[in-house]
Design a protein around this motif. Sequence first.
Motif, PDB file in Angstrom:
ATOM      1  N   ALA A  12       0.905  -1.029  -0.142  1.00 48.98           N
ATOM      2  CA  ALA A  12      -0.223   0.004   0.019  1.00 48.98           C
ATOM      3  C   ALA A  12       1.091   1.326   0.007  1.00 48.98           C
ATOM      4  N   GLN A  13       0.502   2.274  -0.759  1.00 52.68           N
ATOM      5  CA  GLN A  13       0.976   3.494  -0.951  1.00 52.68           C
ATOM      6  C   GLN A  13       0.831   4.399   0.398  1.00 52.68           C
ATOM      7  N   VAL A  14       1.950   4.570   1.144  1.00 54.54           N
ATOM      8  CA  VAL A  14       1.727   5.369   2.379  1.00 54.54           C
ATOM      9  C   VAL A  14       2.476   6.798   2.250  1.00 54.54           C
ATOM     10  N   GLY A  15       2.901   7.235   1.204  1.00 52.93           N
ATOM     11  CA  GLY A  15       3.480   8.650   1.093  1.00 52.93           C
ATOM     12  C   GLY A  15       4.158   8.842  -0.253  1.00 52.93           C
ATOM     13  N   GLU A  16       4.869   9.950  -0.226  1.00 51.60           N
ATOM     14  CA  GLU A  16       5.569  10.258  -1.222  1.00 51.60           C
ATOM     15  C   GLU A  16       6.797  11.020  -0.711  1.00 51.60           C
ATOM     16  N   ILE A  17       8.112  10.968  -1.319  1.00 44.85           N
ATOM     17  CA  ILE A  17       9.254  11.535  -0.706  1.00 44.85           C
ATOM     18  C   ILE A  17      10.088  12.523  -2.191  1.00 44.85           C
ATOM     19  N   ASP A  18      10.587  13.583  -1.662  1.00 44.48           N
ATOM     20  CA  ASP A  18      11.394  14.088  -2.746  1.00 44.48           C
ATOM     21  C   ASP A  18      12.757  13.716  -2.752  1.00 44.48           C
ATOM     22  N   VAL A  19      13.477  13.252  -3.786  1.00 43.62           N
ATOM     23  CA  VAL A  19      14.869  12.909  -3.743  1.00 43.62           C
ATOM     24  C   VAL A  19      15.671  13.881  -4.556  1.00 43.62           C
ATOM     25  N   ALA A  20      16.921  13.769  -4.514  1.00 44.37           N
ATOM     26  CA  ALA A  20      17.812  14.810  -5.155  1.00 44.37           C
ATOM     27  C   ALA A  20      17.960  14.368  -6.687  1.00 44.37           C
ATOM     28  N   ASP A  21      17.715  15.328  -7.630  1.00 40.36           N
ATOM     29  CA  ASP A  21      18.103  14.839  -9.262  1.00 40.36           C
ATOM     30  C   ASP A  21      19.502  14.597  -9.394  1.00 40.36           C
ATOM     31  N   ALA A  22      20.321  15.028  -8.624  1.00 39.46           N
ATOM     32  CA  ALA A  22      21.741  14.872  -8.837  1.00 39.46           C
ATOM     33  C   ALA A  22      21.809  13.465  -8.401  1.00 39.46           C
ATOM     34  N   VAL A  23      21.156  12.528  -7.719  1.00 38.03           N
ATOM     35  CA  VAL A  23      21.341  11.300  -7.581  1.00 38.03           C
ATOM     36  C   VAL A  23      20.721  10.249  -8.199  1.00 38.03           C
ATOM     37  N   PHE A  24      19.206  10.761  -8.332  1.00 31.94           N
ATOM     38  CA  PHE A  24      18.135   9.632  -8.855  1.00 31.94           C
ATOM     39  C   PHE A  24      17.887  10.191 -10.315  1.00 31.94           C
ATOM     40  N   ALA A  25      18.245  11.219 -10.913  1.00 33.32           N
ATOM     41  CA  ALA A  25      17.655  11.656 -12.416  1.00 33.32           C
ATOM     42  C   ALA A  25      19.042  12.472 -12.935  1.00 33.32           C
ATOM     43  N   VAL A  26      20.083  11.505 -12.993  1.00 31.38           N
ATOM     44  CA  VAL A  26      21.500  12.018 -13.784  1.00 31.38           C
ATOM     45  C   VAL A  26      21.318  11.567 -15.180  1.00 31.38           C
ATOM     46  N   PRO A  27      22.001  12.115 -16.053  1.00 31.81           N
ATOM     47  CA  PRO A  27      22.247  11.372 -17.354  1.00 31.81           C
ATOM     48  C   PRO A  27      22.846   9.993 -17.409  1.00 31.81           C
TER      49      PRO A  27
END
Length: 217
Positions: A12-27
């Motif tokens: 079950a979904q219990v929430g959302e978190i913000d994560v750094a683009d520099a770690v989880f959205a890099v080229p």
Amino acid sequence: MAKLIVKDLTGAQVGEIDVADAVFAVPVREHLLWEVVRYQRAARRAGTHSTQTRAEVSITGKKLHKQKGTGGARHGSRRANIFRGGGQVFGPKPRNYAFHVNKKVMASALRTALTVRASKGDLIVVRDLQLEAVKTKTIAQALTSLGAPKALLVDAGDNKNLRLSTRNLAAASFLDVRGLNVYDILRFPKLLISETSLRAVEARLSGAKSDAPKEVA
């Protein structure tokens, strides 16, 4: 800032978190993944292979026959590689296959691996991976509920119940967050990580100070 969904062990979904683009959205740099996986696999090679040269084989050193008058070719030893039981020429000898990869390359490759898993929805963040008791059935049911029967589970090394509960699972494995690496992430189609461990990895790879233990080489 990228967002990741947080779930519990029931799926079950219990929430959302913000994560750094520099770690989880890099080229995505696939060549870094290739280089680091090759580095890790090379470091794991035993390198104990060995063959015997003509100086090491256990065969008589006596000359086969007289030098002249036989009508055959001249030979001085049965240890030559052309004879059965003779020594090997340029055969493998024990060696170390490990080579060096820069720390910045290792970190960049780990960011790329995390980005690949996050972008495809294969990075599953769980609020808490603590189990009340050591029970393989419990974690197997949780993995099914999360849609990740084949997964790498990452949490703190002191989570003994989780570590012992996953050791009998053929398609899943537990890994201490301090040893999170590219090869193990890519070996499994899903990456299951606790929220606290995710924050520790994020802090380590973004350069921020963290109380989390350092990565084990």
